[in-house]
Design a protein around this motif. Structure first.
Motif, PDB file in Angstrom:
ATOM      1  N   ILE A 153      17.595 -21.890 -17.925  1.00 60.52           N
ATOM      2  CA  ILE A 153      16.469 -22.736 -18.632  1.00 60.52           C
ATOM      3  C   ILE A 153      14.962 -22.175 -18.627  1.00 60.52           C
ATOM      4  O   ILE A 153      14.190 -22.600 -19.330  1.00 60.52           O
ATOM      5  N   GLU A 154      14.695 -20.937 -17.266  1.00 55.80           N
ATOM      6  CA  GLU A 154      14.258 -21.127 -16.724  1.00 55.80           C
ATOM      7  C   GLU A 154      13.344 -19.533 -17.580  1.00 55.80           C
ATOM      8  O   GLU A 154      12.543 -19.224 -17.981  1.00 55.80           O
ATOM      9  N   GLU A 155      15.072 -18.933 -17.744  1.00 52.14           N
ATOM     10  CA  GLU A 155      14.728 -17.882 -18.568  1.00 52.14           C
ATOM     11  C   GLU A 155      14.544 -17.497 -20.261  1.00 52.14           C
ATOM     12  O   GLU A 155      14.028 -17.402 -19.941  1.00 52.14           O
ATOM     13  N   ILE A 156      14.824 -18.416 -20.780  1.00 55.71           N
ATOM     14  CA  ILE A 156      14.218 -18.622 -21.600  1.00 55.71           C
ATOM     15  C   ILE A 156      13.014 -19.022 -22.217  1.00 55.71           C
ATOM     16  O   ILE A 156      12.283 -19.401 -21.382  1.00 55.71           O
ATOM     17  N   SER A 157      13.015 -18.094 -23.638  1.00 53.44           N
ATOM     18  CA  SER A 157      11.366 -18.323 -24.100  1.00 53.44           C
ATOM     19  C   SER A 157      11.260 -18.275 -25.074  1.00 53.44           C
ATOM     20  O   SER A 157      10.080 -18.244 -25.327  1.00 53.44           O
ATOM     21  N   LEU A 158      11.860 -18.650 -26.112  1.00 53.30           N
ATOM     22  CA  LEU A 158      12.765 -19.216 -27.394  1.00 53.30           C
ATOM     23  C   LEU A 158      12.862 -20.434 -27.667  1.00 53.30           C
ATOM     24  O   LEU A 158      14.045 -20.835 -26.846  1.00 53.30           O
ATOM     25  N   PRO A 159      12.244 -21.098 -28.358  1.00 47.13           N
ATOM     26  CA  PRO A 159      12.867 -23.335 -28.975  1.00 47.13           C
ATOM     27  C   PRO A 159      14.209 -22.346 -29.256  1.00 47.13           C
ATOM     28  O   PRO A 159      15.329 -22.917 -28.818  1.00 47.13           O
ATOM     29  N   LYS A 160      14.670 -21.278 -29.849  1.00 45.29           N
ATOM     30  CA  LYS A 160      15.920 -21.214 -30.849  1.00 45.29           C
ATOM     31  C   LYS A 160      17.305 -21.097 -29.370  1.00 45.29           C
ATOM     32  O   LYS A 160      18.541 -21.726 -29.579  1.00 45.29           O
ATOM     33  N   GLU A 161      16.742 -20.838 -28.721  1.00 49.77           N
ATOM     34  CA  GLU A 161      17.594 -20.080 -27.247  1.00 49.77           C
ATOM     35  C   GLU A 161      17.961 -21.255 -26.620  1.00 49.77           C
ATOM     36  O   GLU A 161      18.963 -21.436 -25.841  1.00 49.77           O
ATOM     37  N   LEU A 162      17.367 -21.883 -26.729  1.00 55.21           N
ATOM     38  CA  LEU A 162      17.024 -23.147 -25.879  1.00 55.21           C
ATOM     39  C   LEU A 162      18.256 -24.251 -26.987  1.00 55.21           C
ATOM     40  O   LEU A 162      19.772 -25.054 -25.761  1.00 55.21           O
ATOM     41  N   GLU A 163      18.769 -23.801 -28.046  1.00 53.75           N
ATOM     42  CA  GLU A 163      19.161 -25.095 -28.531  1.00 53.75           C
ATOM     43  C   GLU A 163      20.731 -24.087 -28.537  1.00 53.75           C
ATOM     44  O   GLU A 163      21.542 -24.949 -28.491  1.00 53.75           O
ATOM     45  N   ASN A 164      20.824 -22.603 -28.550  1.00 56.23           N
ATOM     46  CA  ASN A 164      22.357 -22.822 -27.700  1.00 56.23           C
ATOM     47  C   ASN A 164      22.268 -23.153 -26.358  1.00 56.23           C
ATOM     48  O   ASN A 164      23.725 -23.449 -25.903  1.00 56.23           O
ATOM     49  N   GLY A 167      25.724 -25.483 -25.212  1.00 55.63           N
ATOM     50  CA  GLY A 167      26.535 -25.217 -24.009  1.00 55.63           C
ATOM     51  C   GLY A 167      26.912 -25.991 -23.276  1.00 55.63           C
ATOM     52  O   GLY A 167      28.206 -25.968 -22.113  1.00 55.63           O
ATOM     53  N   PHE A 168      25.847 -26.799 -22.495  1.00 59.10           N
ATOM     54  CA  PHE A 168      25.448 -27.973 -21.424  1.00 59.10           C
ATOM     55  C   PHE A 168      26.171 -29.058 -21.945  1.00 59.10           C
ATOM     56  O   PHE A 168      26.907 -29.670 -21.859  1.00 59.10           O
ATOM     57  N   LEU A 169      25.779 -29.493 -23.763  1.00 57.01           N
ATOM     58  CA  LEU A 169      25.545 -30.619 -23.407  1.00 57.01           C
ATOM     59  C   LEU A 169      26.263 -31.022 -24.663  1.00 57.01           C
ATOM     60  O   LEU A 169      27.138 -32.598 -25.911  1.00 57.01           O
ATOM     61  N   GLY A 170      26.601 -29.876 -26.229  1.00 56.12           N
ATOM     62  CA  GLY A 170      27.281 -30.087 -27.219  1.00 56.12           C
ATOM     63  C   GLY A 170      29.063 -30.705 -26.927  1.00 56.12           C
ATOM     64  O   GLY A 170      29.091 -30.801 -25.644  1.00 56.12           O
ATOM     65  N   LYS A 171      29.874 -30.749 -27.841  1.00 52.81           N
ATOM     66  CA  LYS A 171      30.699 -31.242 -27.855  1.00 52.81           C
ATOM     67  C   LYS A 171      32.007 -30.726 -27.225  1.00 52.81           C
ATOM     68  O   LYS A 171      32.917 -31.414 -25.963  1.00 52.81           O
ATOM     69  N   LYS A 172      30.817 -29.238 -27.107  1.00 53.81           N
ATOM     70  CA  LYS A 172      32.763 -28.416 -26.261  1.00 53.81           C
ATOM     71  C   LYS A 172      31.669 -27.734 -24.812  1.00 53.81           C
ATOM     72  O   LYS A 172      32.130 -26.714 -24.381  1.00 53.81           O
ATOM     73  N   GLY A 173      30.644 -28.423 -24.642  1.00 54.26           N
ATOM     74  CA  GLY A 173      29.966 -28.141 -24.247  1.00 54.26           C
ATOM     75  C   GLY A 173      29.663 -28.281 -22.456  1.00 54.26           C
ATOM     76  O   GLY A 173      31.994 -28.949 -22.583  1.00 54.26           O
ATOM     77  N   LEU A 174      30.196 -27.915 -20.976  1.00 51.44           N
ATOM     78  CA  LEU A 174      30.354 -28.206 -20.098  1.00 51.44           C
ATOM     79  C   LEU A 174      30.495 -29.079 -19.324  1.00 51.44           C
ATOM     80  O   LEU A 174      30.917 -29.985 -18.918  1.00 51.44           O
ATOM     81  N   LYS A 217      24.127 -35.949 -17.683  1.00 53.01           N
ATOM     82  CA  LYS A 217      23.290 -35.695 -18.571  1.00 53.01           C
ATOM     83  C   LYS A 217      21.965 -35.817 -18.748  1.00 53.01           C
ATOM     84  O   LYS A 217      21.703 -35.301 -19.793  1.00 53.01           O
ATOM     85  N   VAL A 218      21.944 -37.144 -17.816  1.00 53.47           N
ATOM     86  CA  VAL A 218      20.537 -37.643 -18.918  1.00 53.47           C
ATOM     87  C   VAL A 218      19.654 -36.241 -18.230  1.00 53.47           C
ATOM     88  O   VAL A 218      18.201 -36.523 -18.827  1.00 53.47           O
ATOM     89  N   GLU A 219      19.408 -35.683 -17.158  1.00 55.25           N
ATOM     90  CA  GLU A 219      19.296 -35.087 -16.448  1.00 55.25           C
ATOM     91  C   GLU A 219      18.507 -33.780 -16.884  1.00 55.25           C
ATOM     92  O   GLU A 219      17.717 -33.165 -17.420  1.00 55.25           O
ATOM     93  N   LEU A 220      19.785 -33.354 -17.552  1.00 58.54           N
ATOM     94  CA  LEU A 220      20.017 -32.344 -18.343  1.00 58.54           C
ATOM     95  C   LEU A 220      19.328 -32.298 -19.582  1.00 58.54           C
ATOM     96  O   LEU A 220      17.698 -31.726 -19.962  1.00 58.54           O
ATOM     97  N   GLN A 221      19.260 -33.660 -20.050  1.00 59.74           N
ATOM     98  CA  GLN A 221      18.338 -33.795 -21.509  1.00 59.74           C
ATOM     99  C   GLN A 221      16.917 -33.877 -21.434  1.00 59.74           C
ATOM    100  O   GLN A 221      16.446 -32.885 -22.661  1.00 59.74           O
ATOM    101  N   GLU A 247      11.070 -31.400 -21.678  1.00 63.67           N
ATOM    102  CA  GLU A 247      10.276 -30.977 -21.307  1.00 63.67           C
ATOM    103  C   GLU A 247      10.321 -28.872 -21.734  1.00 63.67           C
ATOM    104  O   GLU A 247       9.055 -28.929 -22.165  1.00 63.67           O
ATOM    105  N   ARG A 248      10.991 -28.887 -21.377  1.00 70.18           N
ATOM    106  CA  ARG A 248      11.070 -26.739 -21.434  1.00 70.18           C
ATOM    107  C   ARG A 248      10.339 -26.782 -23.104  1.00 70.18           C
ATOM    108  O   ARG A 248      10.216 -25.934 -23.015  1.00 70.18           O
ATOM    109  N   LEU A 249      11.260 -27.613 -24.522  1.00 70.21           N
ATOM    110  CA  LEU A 249      10.926 -27.366 -25.694  1.00 70.21           C
ATOM    111  C   LEU A 249       9.293 -27.475 -25.812  1.00 70.21           C
ATOM    112  O   LEU A 249       8.866 -26.665 -26.261  1.00 70.21           O
TER     113      LEU A 249
END
Ligand code: DAH
Length: 342
Positions: free
Chosen positions: A17-28, A32-39, A66-70, A75-77
């Protein structure tokens, strides 16, 4: 085992998350982490293999993750949006308090420069500067100028009419009549401004252009006076010897009427786009004021005579500055206009 995995996921998430610079990347990342097939969902699925007493505790741990990542994603957004806004502000920042006169970011249009110069020249020779409206009546634009009702100049092709019969002036000659109504002879007047014709535009024609009109009325005025003032004007404008020629020309408001041409200063008589390959530029119409026009202006033609002339300022400016397309004047291109800033 699962606790270890939770720790790994958290670390990997925090790093990515620290390496992300665009909102679109954040969505991905979120998918990857919280989606249905996420980690995180993958961890949940692993719960069923655990013993009952472990399930409750580990389940709680996964939920906390989960709550923490969300929370961190939100915040990052916020951070990314703030940065984007700041970048935009830096890019598009303008100082509205700047004094335009001090910074030379603007310049006068060459038409205005030429018009001002012409007004100065004629004012210095004792001419009064008059103005007239753009929207005119047929009386001022045609009738009082000795243009009969069925004259071709009144053709709808040339003139923009309003529904009530008024029109956009096609010539600054209207100012002659307005001037004579206002002033008693002897008089020397000029008027400058926009005129309008229903014309197709090309390199040397436009449906809106600019004219300078001049008139002198006194006792014993002759063509010699006219030529004298025209010579002074042209030499002053071009700051060089200018070759001119007079040809007979028909304008209903003068008799005799002339066309004054000057040798094209762009090609020096060789022929180019601006002079339509003839080497001469039709610069102005002129002549001795027709008695009917003097009468329409309330002046007795048996006592007074006068000369008049009308000239396209655009054409003059094109010659002066070497501009080859009349449409440049109102093209709104800053790099064109900035060439004329002083
Ligand atoms: N008004 C004429 C035109 O627009 C130009 C003109 C010709 C004006 C002769 C004059 C004049 O005052 O005497 O074509």
């Amino acid at each position: 085992m699962v606790i270890e995995k939770i720790k790994q996921i958290k670390e990997s998430f925090n790093q990515q998350i620290e390496e992300i610079s665009l909102p679109k990347e954040l969505e991905n990342l979120k998918v990857g982490f919280l989606g249905k097939k996420g980690l995180v969902s993958g961890l949940m699925k692993g719960l069923k293999d655990l013993k009952n007493h472990e399930k409750a505790e580990i389940g709680k741990g996964i939920n906390l993750l989960k709550v923490e990542l969300q929370k961190r994603i939100e915040e990052r957004l916020g951070e990314l949006k703030a940065r984007e806004y700041k970048d935009q502000m830096n890019r598009e920042w303008i100082d509205i308090t700047i004094d335009p006169c001090e910074t030379h970011i603007g310049s006068l249009n060459p038409i205005t420069i030429t018009q001002n110069r012409l007004e100065d020249i004629f004012e210095s020779m004792g001419f009064q500067i008059l103005d007239g409206p753009h929207i005119e009546t047929e009386h001022y634009n045609f009738e009082a100028l000795n243009i009969a009702e069925h004259h071709p100049a009144r053709d709808l092709q040339d003139t923009f009419y309003f529904e009530d019969g008024r029109l956009l002036r096609t010539q600054t000659s209207t100012i002659q009549i307005r001037g004579m109504e206002k002033l008693d002879p002897p008089l020397k007047i000029i008027g400058t401004g926009k005129v309008f014709r229903c014309e197709r535009s090309d390199a040397s024609h436009d449906s809106c252009f600019h004219q300078l009109e001049g008139m002198m009325v006194d006792k014993d005025i002759s063509v010699a006076n006219l030529i004298h003032f025209m010579n002074i004007m042209l030499e002053d404008i071009f700051e060089e010897k200018v070759e001119v020629r007079l040809r007979p020309g028909y304008f209903p408001f003068v008799e005799p009427g002339f066309e004054l041409d000057m040798a094209c200063l762009l090609c020096h008589g060789k022929g180019c786009k601006v002079c339509k390959r003839v080497g001469w530029i039709e610069l102005l119409g002129c002549g001795m004021v027709h008695p009917n026009v003097l009468r329409a202006g309330g002046i007795d033609p048996t006592i007074y005579s006068g000369f008049a002339f009308g000239m396209g300022i655009d054409r003059l400016a094109m010659m002066k500055y070497g501009i080859t397309d009349i449409r440049e004047f109102h093209g709104g291109k800053l790099h064109f206009l900035r060439q004329f800033s002083s």
